[in-house]
Write a protein that holds these residues in place. Structure first.
Motif, PDB file in Angstrom:
ATOM      1  N   VAL A  56       0.833  -1.208   0.000  1.00 46.69           N
ATOM      2  CA  VAL A  56       0.000   0.000   0.000  1.00 46.69           C
ATOM      3  C   VAL A  56       0.864   1.253   0.000  1.00 46.69           C
ATOM      4  O   VAL A  56       0.328   2.371  -0.017  1.00 46.69           O
ATOM      5  N   ALA A  57       2.179   1.094   0.019  1.00 46.67           N
ATOM      6  CA  ALA A  57       3.080   2.249   0.003  1.00 46.67           C
ATOM      7  C   ALA A  57       2.794   3.116  -1.219  1.00 46.67           C
ATOM      8  O   ALA A  57       2.624   2.605  -2.330  1.00 46.67           O
ATOM      9  N   GLY A  58       2.689   4.405  -0.986  1.00 43.74           N
ATOM     10  CA  GLY A  58       2.423   5.335  -2.077  1.00 43.74           C
ATOM     11  C   GLY A  58       0.951   5.604  -2.318  1.00 43.74           C
ATOM     12  O   GLY A  58       0.607   6.555  -3.026  1.00 43.74           O
ATOM     13  N   LYS A  59       0.070   4.763  -1.752  1.00 44.46           N
ATOM     14  CA  LYS A  59      -1.364   5.024  -1.866  1.00 44.46           C
ATOM     15  C   LYS A  59      -1.721   6.241  -1.010  1.00 44.46           C
ATOM     16  O   LYS A  59      -1.081   6.530   0.000  1.00 44.46           O
ATOM     17  N   THR A  60      -2.754   6.948  -1.411  1.00 40.56           N
ATOM     18  CA  THR A  60      -3.191   8.132  -0.666  1.00 40.56           C
ATOM     19  C   THR A  60      -4.436   7.804   0.151  1.00 40.56           C
ATOM     20  O   THR A  60      -5.422   7.285  -0.387  1.00 40.56           O
ATOM     21  N   ALA A  61      -4.376   8.106   1.448  1.00 36.90           N
ATOM     22  CA  ALA A  61      -5.498   7.860   2.351  1.00 36.90           C
ATOM     23  C   ALA A  61      -5.996   9.174   2.926  1.00 36.90           C
ATOM     24  O   ALA A  61      -5.206   9.998   3.395  1.00 36.90           O
ATOM     25  N   VAL A  62      -7.289   9.369   2.888  1.00 42.40           N
ATOM     26  CA  VAL A  62      -7.933  10.501   3.542  1.00 42.40           C
ATOM     27  C   VAL A  62      -8.645   9.961   4.774  1.00 42.40           C
ATOM     28  O   VAL A  62      -9.507   9.087   4.664  1.00 42.40           O
ATOM     29  N   VAL A  63      -8.270  10.478   5.941  1.00 41.63           N
ATOM     30  CA  VAL A  63      -8.837   9.997   7.205  1.00 41.63           C
ATOM     31  C   VAL A  63      -9.523  11.171   7.895  1.00 41.63           C
ATOM     32  O   VAL A  63      -8.862  12.117   8.349  1.00 41.63           O
ATOM     33  N   THR A  64     -10.834  11.145   7.979  1.00 45.47           N
ATOM     34  CA  THR A  64     -11.544  12.261   8.602  1.00 45.47           C
ATOM     35  C   THR A  64     -11.456  12.152  10.123  1.00 45.47           C
ATOM     36  O   THR A  64     -11.337  11.067  10.690  1.00 45.47           O
ATOM     37  N   GLY A  65     -11.496  13.296  10.774  1.00 46.39           N
ATOM     38  CA  GLY A  65     -11.432  13.326  12.229  1.00 46.39           C
ATOM     39  C   GLY A  65     -10.177  12.662  12.764  1.00 46.39           C
ATOM     40  O   GLY A  65     -10.253  11.816  13.652  1.00 46.39           O
ATOM     41  N   SER A  66      -9.019  13.083  12.253  1.00 47.41           N
ATOM     42  CA  SER A  66      -7.802  12.299  12.518  1.00 47.41           C
ATOM     43  C   SER A  66      -6.685  13.066  13.205  1.00 47.41           C
ATOM     44  O   SER A  66      -5.528  12.678  13.136  1.00 47.41           O
ATOM     45  N   ASN A  67      -7.023  14.153  13.903  1.00 51.82           N
ATOM     46  CA  ASN A  67      -5.966  14.832  14.650  1.00 51.82           C
ATOM     47  C   ASN A  67      -5.858  14.339  16.088  1.00 51.82           C
ATOM     48  O   ASN A  67      -5.081  14.862  16.888  1.00 51.82           O
ATOM     49  N   SER A  68      -6.621  13.282  16.424  1.00 49.58           N
ATOM     50  CA  SER A  68      -6.530  12.648  17.743  1.00 49.58           C
ATOM     51  C   SER A  68      -7.285  11.323  17.697  1.00 49.58           C
ATOM     52  O   SER A  68      -7.945  10.992  16.710  1.00 49.58           O
ATOM     53  N   GLY A  69      -7.167  10.559  18.763  1.00 47.56           N
ATOM     54  CA  GLY A  69      -7.973   9.364  18.963  1.00 47.56           C
ATOM     55  C   GLY A  69      -7.830   8.294  17.898  1.00 47.56           C
ATOM     56  O   GLY A  69      -6.746   8.025  17.381  1.00 47.56           O
TER      57      GLY A  69
END
Length: 257
Positions: A3-16
């Motif tokens: 999965v190296a190089g794939k782009t992930a968007v993670v919402t609500g991800s500055n904690s927890g």
């Protein structure tokens, strides 16, 4: 497949939980977009820290996910989205006849509707790339219920249902959609609740955690954000290519009751 190089968007991800998933993705060499509704120096500094630590690209994009158009812009601004993790969520506890309408609307918008908006933009990107993963962070409350949490339970059940629809609509493509259903997870927010629980019930820490916070979690142990990150990373792997339209419980046996 790596999965190296794939782009992930993670919402609500500055904690927890969201940050735990983002860390796991960055450690695997993925490019990561962090997100929350704030736009502070420390948010961008966190992205820079993860980038340095793991030698990959990490960005922070602020977006208020109670606004559907802002949720759509988040994914558009990311530029590409191979993996979408819909994690953002809020909570409010009250009896139905006392539940504030504005709280109901906000919980439905952030916990459920935002996942519709981000997915609608991400799927064409995944189709163009020929591969994709939609991972929705639901909850044990997406499979069962508790009193006084009508909006949260409704939203999380909705997320589980929408996950199944996305899976069916992409079933013949190299795209999967699944929901992870955590029970109680040790996060900074949960940690901050322990002292108040100890005082309220006049208990020591161990008893308050075991008998109050983890009352419904048979393992009597919190899940960890690392475990949630590992589960999400597994769903991105080739080993999970035929896992779609389902829920994976990380709840210490809660929903086995």
């Amino acid at each position: 497949m790596s999965v190296a190089g794939k782009t992930a968007v993670v919402t609500g991800s500055n904690s927890g939980i969201g940050l735990g998933i983002a860390r796991s993705f960055a450690a695997a060499g993925m490019k990561v977009v962090l997100n929350s509704y704030t736009d502070r120096k420390e948010d961008h500094a966190l992205a820079e820290e993860l980038a340095r630590e793991h030698g990959t690209e990490v960005r922070y994009i602020a977006a208020d996910l109670s606004d559907g158009e802002a949720a759509r812009r988040l994914v558009s601004e990311a530029g590409s989205c191979d993996v979408l993790v819909n994690n953002a969520g809020i909570q409010h506890v009250a009896a139905i006849d006392e539940f504030p309408t504005d709280k109901w609307n906000a919980i439905i918008a952030i916990n459920m509707s935002s996942a519709f908006h981000t997915t609608a933009v991400a799927l064409p990107m995944m189709r163009a790339a020929g591969w994709g993963r939609v991972i929705n962070i639901a909850s044990a409350h997406g499979l069962t219920a508790s009193p006084y949490k009508s909006a949260y339970v409704a939203a999380k059940h909705g997320v589980v249902g929408m996950t199944k629809v996305v899976a069916l609509e992409t079933a013949e493509e190299p795209i999967t959609a699944n929901a992870i259903c955590p029970g109680y997870v040790m996060t900074p927010l949960v940690e901050s609740q322990i002292p108040d629980t100890m005082r309220k019930y006049d208990m020591d820490r161990e008893t308050a955690v075991r008998d109050v916070l983890l009352q419904r979690q048979p393992s009597k142990e919190f899940a960890t954000t690392d475990q949630l990150g590992g589960t999400a990373l597994f769903l991105c792997s080739d080993h999970a290519a035929q896992i779609t339209g389902t829920t994976i419980s990380v709840d210490g046996g809660w929903t086995a009751l």
